[in-house]
Write an enzyme that holds these catalytic residues in place. Structure first.
Site, PDB file in Angstrom:
ATOM      1  N   ARG A   6      49.404 117.017  -0.474  1.00 52.29           N
ATOM      2  CA  ARG A   6      48.674 118.018  -1.379  1.00 52.29           C
ATOM      3  C   ARG A   6      48.517 117.813  -2.827  1.00 52.29           C
ATOM      4  NH1 ARG A   6      53.645 121.652   0.870  1.00 52.29           N
ATOM      5  NH2 ARG A   6      54.536 119.489   0.398  1.00 52.29           N
ATOM      6  N   CYS A  11      58.752 119.546  -2.746  1.00 48.86           N
ATOM      7  CA  CYS A  11      58.737 118.175  -2.422  1.00 48.86           C
ATOM      8  C   CYS A  11      59.601 117.613  -1.418  1.00 48.86           C
ATOM      9  CB  CYS A  11      58.933 117.378  -3.685  1.00 48.86           C
ATOM     10  SG  CYS A  11      59.021 115.688  -3.738  1.00 48.86           S
ATOM     11  N   ASP A  66      52.674 112.895  -1.678  1.00 48.81           N
ATOM     12  CA  ASP A  66      52.495 114.135  -0.933  1.00 48.81           C
ATOM     13  C   ASP A  66      50.893 114.352  -0.610  1.00 48.81           C
ATOM     14  OD1 ASP A  66      52.252 116.980  -0.339  1.00 48.81           O
ATOM     15  OD2 ASP A  66      54.202 117.066  -0.264  1.00 48.81           O
ATOM     16  N   HIS A 113      56.542 117.683  -8.079  1.00 50.40           N
ATOM     17  CA  HIS A 113      55.884 119.005  -7.588  1.00 50.40           C
ATOM     18  C   HIS A 113      56.753 119.662  -6.701  1.00 50.40           C
ATOM     19  CE1 HIS A 113      55.480 117.585  -3.065  1.00 50.40           C
ATOM     20  NE2 HIS A 113      55.624 116.532  -3.608  1.00 50.40           N
TER      21      HIS A 113
HETATM   22 CO    CO Z   1      56.785 115.117  -2.917  1.00 47.05          CO
END
Ligand code: CO
Length: 212
Positions: free
Chosen positions: A46, A101, A44, A98
């Site tokens: 972020r 997700c 991801d 996280h």
């Molecule tokens: Co993720």
């Protein structure tokens, strides 16, 4: 949003900043690496590894994939772990999941996602292992967040099943395996405080590889 061209301008600025702080920064980097941490996280965009940990280049060995899954038939992940433990001799292995997700969310849905199916099945397996706890959570978001945490926990167990980790821990008392969750909404890094020695002890009845 950063444009393609800006990437190279940013790179030049970064070089100048690093050299202003320490003129031999890149010379030192070129001499080798001895990171204490192996970070395994989600792809991801972020959830950056170094930025959220506040560490410099050279401090953390990184592996990222969709939903931070460790499968024992994944040559990529197994190679990263082998190299980090046996050669770099990292002191800590971290699995960082996280909240929010997409991979974990997709695994909770009744949907055929093609080639993603076998990958996300690893997360459905985590759900099956913890079905009673998860099904008892009525709020869907809370259940989703808990699956994120349990996925981290089970991937830590998968790492602990490997011979290289068991052998190193028995001989050197490292690496320890840790589970973290990054909360995208607050930026907070949460240590799930998994008890690594208990985790190792609990799985050794079945996964003891007799390493010494
Ligand atoms: Co993720």
């Amino acid at each position: 949003m950063t444009t393609y061209e800006e990437i190279f301008e940013n790179n030049q600025k970064w070089i100048e900043e690093k050299k202003a702080n320490s003129s031999d920064f890149f010379q030192k980097l070129s001499e080798g690496q001895s990171p204490d941490f192996l970070y395994i996280g989600c792809s991801d965009s972020r959830v950056t590894a170094e930025e959220l940990m506040g560490v410099e280049p050279g401090e953390v060995f990184v592996h990222r994939n969709v939903a931070n899954v460790i499968s024992n038939t994944d040559l990529n992940a197994m190679t990263v772990i082998e190299y980090a433990v046996a050669h770099l001799k990292v002191k800590h292995i971290v699995v960082c999941g996280h909240y929010f997700c997409g991979g974990v969310k997709a695994a909770m849905q009744a949907q055929d996602l093609g080639i993603l199916n076998p990958w996300l099945r690893n997360i459905r397996d985590v759900y099956r292992l913890h079905k009673d706890e998860l099904n008892a959570i009525s709020d869907e978001n809370d259940r989703y967040n808990r699956l994120v945490e349990l996925n981290v926990q089970e991937q830590c167990v998968n790492i602990t099943k490997t011979a290289v980790v068991q052998r190193s821990y028995i001989n050197n008392q490292f690496p320890e395996v840790h589970g973290w969750v990054f909360d995208v909404q607050s930026g907070k890094l949460i240590d799930l405080k998994l008890d690594f020695t208990k985790m190792l002890h609990d799985i050794q009845e079945i996964y003891n590889l007799g390493t010494s």
